[in-house]
Design a protein around this motif. Structure first.
Motif, PDB file in Angstrom:
ATOM      1  N   THR A 137       0.842  -1.187   0.000  1.00 28.04           N
ATOM      2  CA  THR A 137       0.000   0.000   0.000  1.00 28.04           C
ATOM      3  C   THR A 137       0.882   1.244   0.000  1.00 28.04           C
ATOM      4  OG1 THR A 137      -1.592  -1.201   1.290  1.00 28.04           O
ATOM      5  CG2 THR A 137      -1.892   1.146   1.167  1.00 28.04           C
ATOM      6  N   GLY A 138       0.643   2.130  -0.953  1.00 26.40           N
ATOM      7  CA  GLY A 138       1.385   3.373  -0.989  1.00 26.40           C
ATOM      8  C   GLY A 138       2.700   3.287  -1.737  1.00 26.40           C
ATOM      9  N   PHE A 139       3.034   2.129  -2.274  1.00 27.39           N
ATOM     10  CA  PHE A 139       4.227   2.032  -3.119  1.00 27.39           C
ATOM     11  C   PHE A 139       4.088   3.014  -4.270  1.00 27.39           C
ATOM     12  CE2 PHE A 139       7.115  -1.855  -2.939  1.00 27.39           C
ATOM     13  CZ  PHE A 139       7.084  -1.890  -1.556  1.00 27.39           C
TER      14      PHE A 139
ATOM     15  N   ARG B 112      -0.711  26.711  -5.517  1.00 30.45           N
ATOM     16  CA  ARG B 112      -0.310  25.307  -5.632  1.00 30.45           C
ATOM     17  C   ARG B 112      -0.992  24.475  -4.545  1.00 30.45           C
ATOM     18  NH1 ARG B 112       5.454  23.872  -6.901  1.00 30.45           N
ATOM     19  NH2 ARG B 112       4.494  22.654  -8.519  1.00 30.45           N
ATOM     20  N   THR B 113      -1.041  25.015  -3.322  1.00 29.94           N
ATOM     21  CA  THR B 113      -1.648  24.262  -2.230  1.00 29.94           C
ATOM     22  C   THR B 113      -3.116  23.983  -2.492  1.00 29.94           C
ATOM     23  OG1 THR B 113      -0.181  25.408  -0.734  1.00 29.94           O
ATOM     24  CG2 THR B 113      -1.929  24.143   0.257  1.00 29.94           C
ATOM     25  N   ILE B 114      -3.857  25.011  -2.935  1.00 32.13           N
ATOM     26  CA  ILE B 114      -5.286  24.733  -3.099  1.00 32.13           C
ATOM     27  C   ILE B 114      -5.511  23.752  -4.243  1.00 32.13           C
ATOM     28  CG2 ILE B 114      -6.096  26.871  -2.012  1.00 32.13           C
ATOM     29  CD1 ILE B 114      -6.839  27.914  -4.750  1.00 32.13           C
ATOM     30  N   THR B 115      -4.716  23.853  -5.297  1.00 33.26           N
ATOM     31  CA  THR B 115      -4.882  22.913  -6.406  1.00 33.26           C
ATOM     32  C   THR B 115      -4.576  21.490  -5.955  1.00 33.26           C
ATOM     33  OG1 THR B 115      -4.112  24.661  -7.857  1.00 33.26           O
ATOM     34  CG2 THR B 115      -4.268  22.457  -8.798  1.00 33.26           C
ATOM     35  N   GLU B 116      -3.433  21.339  -5.282  1.00 29.95           N
ATOM     36  CA  GLU B 116      -3.006  19.981  -4.950  1.00 29.95           C
ATOM     37  C   GLU B 116      -3.754  19.404  -3.760  1.00 29.95           C
ATOM     38  OE1 GLU B 116       1.256  20.059  -4.961  1.00 29.95           O
ATOM     39  OE2 GLU B 116       1.269  20.333  -7.135  1.00 29.95           O
ATOM     40  N   VAL B 122      -8.421  12.323  -2.997  1.00 24.81           N
ATOM     41  CA  VAL B 122      -8.885  11.440  -4.062  1.00 24.81           C
ATOM     42  C   VAL B 122      -7.691  10.706  -4.678  1.00 24.81           C
ATOM     43  CG1 VAL B 122     -10.059  11.351  -6.281  1.00 24.81           C
ATOM     44  CG2 VAL B 122     -10.899  12.877  -4.493  1.00 24.81           C
ATOM     45  N   ALA B 123      -6.577  11.419  -4.810  1.00 25.20           N
ATOM     46  CA  ALA B 123      -5.387  10.799  -5.395  1.00 25.20           C
ATOM     47  C   ALA B 123      -4.846   9.693  -4.492  1.00 25.20           C
ATOM     48  CB  ALA B 123      -4.322  11.852  -5.638  1.00 25.20           C
ATOM     49  N   ASP B 124      -5.010   9.852  -3.195  1.00 21.93           N
ATOM     50  CA  ASP B 124      -4.518   8.843  -2.260  1.00 21.93           C
ATOM     51  C   ASP B 124      -5.611   7.866  -1.849  1.00 21.93           C
ATOM     52  OD1 ASP B 124      -1.790   9.069  -2.007  1.00 21.93           O
ATOM     53  OD2 ASP B 124      -1.924  10.764  -0.642  1.00 21.93           O
ATOM     54  N   GLN B 125      -6.594   7.691  -2.700  1.00 20.52           N
ATOM     55  CA  GLN B 125      -7.731   6.824  -2.395  1.00 20.52           C
ATOM     56  C   GLN B 125      -7.308   5.428  -1.931  1.00 20.52           C
ATOM     57  OE1 GLN B 125     -10.045   5.990  -5.827  1.00 20.52           O
ATOM     58  NE2 GLN B 125     -11.426   4.608  -4.783  1.00 20.52           N
ATOM     59  N   ARG B 126      -6.352   4.834  -2.638  1.00 20.07           N
ATOM     60  CA  ARG B 126      -5.939   3.473  -2.279  1.00 20.07           C
ATOM     61  C   ARG B 126      -5.408   3.429  -0.860  1.00 20.07           C
ATOM     62  NH1 ARG B 126      -6.013  -0.231  -6.174  1.00 20.07           N
ATOM     63  NH2 ARG B 126      -4.753  -1.721  -5.052  1.00 20.07           N
ATOM     64  N   GLY B 190      -7.100  24.616   2.101  1.00 17.13           N
ATOM     65  CA  GLY B 190      -6.818  23.229   1.703  1.00 17.13           C
ATOM     66  C   GLY B 190      -7.713  22.235   2.417  1.00 17.13           C
ATOM     67  N   PHE B 191      -7.925  22.425   3.727  1.00 15.71           N
ATOM     68  CA  PHE B 191      -8.789  21.505   4.484  1.00 15.71           C
ATOM     69  C   PHE B 191     -10.193  21.501   3.896  1.00 15.71           C
ATOM     70  CE2 PHE B 191      -6.101  22.262   8.548  1.00 15.71           C
ATOM     71  CZ  PHE B 191      -5.171  21.351   8.088  1.00 15.71           C
ATOM     72  N   TRP B 192     -10.714  22.703   3.678  1.00 11.87           N
ATOM     73  CA  TRP B 192     -12.079  22.814   3.154  1.00 11.87           C
ATOM     74  C   TRP B 192     -12.219  22.135   1.800  1.00 11.87           C
ATOM     75  CZ3 TRP B 192     -16.708  23.989   4.963  1.00 11.87           C
ATOM     76  CH2 TRP B 192     -16.791  24.710   6.155  1.00 11.87           C
ATOM     77  N   LEU B 193     -11.326  22.517   0.888  1.00 15.78           N
ATOM     78  CA  LEU B 193     -11.485  22.025  -0.485  1.00 15.78           C
ATOM     79  C   LEU B 193     -11.227  20.532  -0.591  1.00 15.78           C
ATOM     80  CD1 LEU B 193      -9.909  24.939  -2.550  1.00 15.78           C
ATOM     81  CD2 LEU B 193     -12.311  24.434  -2.151  1.00 15.78           C
ATOM     82  N   SER B 194     -10.229  20.016   0.142  1.00 17.96           N
ATOM     83  CA  SER B 194      -9.922  18.589   0.010  1.00 17.96           C
ATOM     84  C   SER B 194     -11.079  17.745   0.529  1.00 17.96           C
ATOM     85  CB  SER B 194      -8.627  18.241   0.739  1.00 17.96           C
ATOM     86  OG  SER B 194      -8.718  18.580   2.102  1.00 17.96           O
TER      87      SER B 194
END
Lengths: 451, 296
Positions: A137-139, B112-116, B122-126, B190-194
């Motif tokens: 996980t996270g790789f 950059r912070t608000i975009t990322e 969602v990107a770290d869903q796994r 960032g907290f709000w938007l994420s």
């Protein structure tokens, strides 16, 4: 404020040091819509618009408007994935969690590993918890082996100091010494998996939650590892293992809990619980498909009947390895109108729950652009490849990209030995689970003397 | 397989485990504030996630970390040519490049912070659907990674100040405070938007627009003195106004420094971060169900 004092007292009193996992009245509620798609702002806006009216309506009916929607009497778009589960696991005990697909095993494991919250109930865990719902996980493919060891280690709960200490051991265990500074995207699949397992293997929790990792690797190696895992529990580590591989569970665990549709239907010594599970697998499939309620999907298409046809014996529930078989799935559309863009799949599972193969319209490029409000899908399998045994089938259908109907264990297919290769002999000594058509050829090499 | 083997090899089982209190799991419990102690326990994960983001960002790029400087530099050049030279926008007596760059520094970090952050969960869903950790770590480490870029880009500002011979005055001691204000603002948004983006993917689509909109509401390419005096306090409702004005005041000695406008910005930034944390904690319990678990 929380209703657990009773549980608290009980634990404190009797088994402060002996109980590792205490689970009490655990329930989990899912909204089916939430499982499949995220909300669009528009939906919530309209939800918010109607909410006051619903609140008024529910007040009038004597319900508290603040309660989770429909909890206790799930409506069509809610289902209880777990219903009032209670059990305890002693320190050093290995408990196997078994049940059909969708019985709630993974949900239970996710609650215990704090990934998701229960709707009701209480859990108490004594000792450091390590959960392995998936190795690696996270790789990140762009990072090197070294970097991924640290990242993955930190993610599964190891301290940097601890990783520093075990680093060489992990690398040696994974046999990737030469490639430790190479990005893992360049690793072979084997190296990647070895590294992922190596990191996980060096996590040393007191309570270990494992989901299906035993499904990887060849049988001989599995056996070897399973034998050793028994020793682990003798060291006092508590293990909770979810698997469809009955052999694995039987080897590691001394006790099993059987879940069915979110309820606990057995808890006790391995052998009787497994027997009950196997009976359940069979009896479940006997229920007419039309009456089955343990299905998922929108219902825009519903499977209502399923049977196999053998060319020599007609409609049957037993087929021979090697004969041409036709499987028929009858369906009905939810609102009696034609359906567009229909995909149908029938995966086959053996008695340990391992998926053997799948017939899928998408694989053969035969998704249906349009089908009528009722009819049947037929799949023709030439030379049925599965060796003798009992196989469970799922029926799965998507309409327009959305899950329409999904029935697990929709039918059981009994396979008996047959003359697969057309040699006049029955293939009765199965070397492996499937038969594959093949031809041999002999090519002589001239010896060097003659040349 | 090997996993199991490894389990067996762990000899020093229980060796470094101090007596830890039992872990209790209850149903989701409504509003609650940040568990600071738990966050502290996970500090190493914050570090590793930020480190991953920085490592990955510049892998397989030809000029690597130079991008952190190149982006604001390129924007500065464009603004100087078109707005400073051609449109002749006033820059309160400092050279326009310096005027723009001092504002672009915090603006780039914020943008950059608000975009990322928006896409971070969602990107770290796994990760989120398979391992437990306080989810707020994800936007925090995104912000930390952006701060690293900020520090690198700040090096160029020193060079520019040397070139133009601008020496910061005593106000420069306030710079750390404005850096803090910048980080607090970025975290809050960032907290709000994420958290919102997990449930409403509409948010991600509004980000490019939001970025543009917010950019023009912030005095990056123009001085805030262009805004009429009676609107200044209202203008300060955008906390980035306070940040950018503060940077210019502390480094270049232009602008008013402490003012009612700045006070409004600070208040809003603090309100944003506190409400952001509370909202995030509230929604956190639904993240896994909303994200799904990728077929498992």
């Amino acid at each position: 404020m929380r209703s657990v004092p009773e549980a608290d007292k009980r634990i404190e009193r009797n088994t402060m040091s002996e109980i590792a996992i205490h689970v009490e009245n655990l329930s989990k509620l899912y909204r089916i819509g939430e499982l499949q798609k995220y909300k669009a702002l528009r939906d919530t806006l309209s939800d918010a618009l109607y909410a006051p009216f619903r609140a008024v309506a529910s007040l009038r009916n004597g319900h508290n408007g603040h309660q989770p929607t429909c909890y206790g009497h799930p409506s069509n778009n809610h289902f209880l994935s777990l219903k009032y589960i209670s059990f305890e696991v002693k320190k050093g005990e290995a408990l196997g969690l078994i049940g059909l697909n969708g019985a709630g095993k993974s949900t239970l494991l996710k609650i215990l590993s704090r990934i998701t919250k229960p709707a009701e109930g209480y859990v108490r865990l004594h000792g450091r918890v390590g959960s392995l719902l998936e190795v690696g996980t996270g790789f990140h493919p762009e990072l090197t082996g070294r970097e991924n060891i640290y990242l993955n280690g930190a993610i599964i709960g190891m301290r940097k100091k601890e990783i520093d200490r075990k680093f060489d051991e992990i690398v040696a265990f994974a046999e990737v010494e030469k490639f430790v500074d190479t990005p893992v995207k360049l690793y072979s699949n084997g190296m990647y998996v070895r590294l992922a397992f190596a990191v996980a293997a060096h996590l040393e929790p007191e309570i270990l939650l494992v989901d299906e990792v035993l499904a990887v690797g060849d049988a001989a190696f599995q056996k070897k590892c399973l034998g050793k895992m028994e020793d682990v529990t003798h060291e006092g580590r508590t293990v909770l293992l979810v698997s469809h591989a009955m052999a694995a569970i039987q080897n590691i665990c001394s006790r099993a809990v059987l879940l069915n549709a979110g309820t606990m239907c057995a808890d006790g010594p391995m052998a009787p619980v497994i027997r009950q599970y196997l009976e359940m697998v069979q009896s479940d499939a006997v229920l007419p498909l039309d009456n089955r309620t343990d299905r998922e999907g929108s219902g825009s298409l519903t499977f209502i009947n399923f049977y196999a046809v053998s060319p020599s014996r007609g409609v049957t529930d037993t087929v021979c390895t090697g004969e041409d078989v036709t499987l028929v799935a009858e369906y009905r559309a939810g609102n009696e109108s034609a359906l567009k863009n229909v995909s149908v799949a029938i995966p086959f599972f053996n008695h340990t729950g391992q998926q053997m193969f799948t017939c899928w319209t998408r694989m053969t490029g035969q998704d249906y652009a349009q089908v009528g409000p009722s009819g049947e899908f037929r799949v023709h399998i030439k030379r049925f490849p599965l060796m003798a045994g009992r196989y469970s089938l799922n029926l799965f259908s998507e309409v327009n990209g959305y899950l329409a109907d999904w029935v697990r264990n929709a039918a059981i297919l009994q396979v008996v030995d047959g003359d697969f290769f057309g040699t006049g002999h029955v293939v009765s000594d199965p070397h492996g689970g499937v038969a594959v058509r093949h031809l041999w050829e002999y090519v002589a090499r001239h010896s060097s003397l003659e040349r | 397989m090997m996993l199991l083997e490894g389990l067996l090899r762990s000899r020093n089982f229980g060796g470094d485990t101090e007596e830890i209190p039992p872990l209790e799991i209850y149903p989701a419990s409504g509003w609650r504030f940040l568990d600071v102690r738990e966050l502290w326990n996970y500090r190493e994960l914050v570090y590793f996630l930020a480190w991953r983001e920085i490592k990955v960002r510049y892998k397989q790029t030809a000029i690597g970390v130079a991008w952190a400087v190149l982006q604001p530099l390129a924007m500065m050049v464009i603004f100087t040519v078109f707005l400073g030279k051609l449109a002749k926008i006033p820059s309160e007596g400092v050279p326009y490049p310096l005027f723009a760059y001092a504002a672009l520094l915090p603006w780039q970090l914020f943008s950059r912070t608000i975009t990322e952050s928006t896409n971070s969960l969602v990107a770290d869903q796994r990760l989120i659907t398979r391992v437990y950790f306080p989810r707020i770590i994800v936007p925090i480490s995104t912000t930390i990674a952006a701060v690293v870029d900020f520090v690198i880009a700040a090096g160029l500002l020193l060079v520019l100040m040397l070139i133009y011979g601008v020496v910061p005055g005593a106000a420069a001691v306030w710079l750390p405070a404005f850096v803090l204000l910048m980080i607090v603002t970025a975290l809050g948004v960032g907290f709000w938007l994420s958290a919102l983006n997990v449930e409403y993917r509409d948010v991600a689509y509004t980000i490019p627009f939001l970025n543009q909109f917010w950019f023009f509401l912030t005095p990056v390419v123009y001085p805030s003195s262009l805004v009429p005096e009676r609107w200044q306090v209202l203008y300060g409702l955008n906390p980035m106004v306070g940040v950018v004005e503060g940077f210019r005041w502390a480094l270049l000695g232009v602008g008013k420094g402490p003012s009612p406008m700045l006070a409004v910005s600070i208040l809003i930034a603090v309100a944003l971060v506190i409400s952001g944390i509370i909202w995030f904690q509230r929604r956190e319990q639904n993240f896994v169900d909303a994200l799904g678990s990728g077929g498992r």
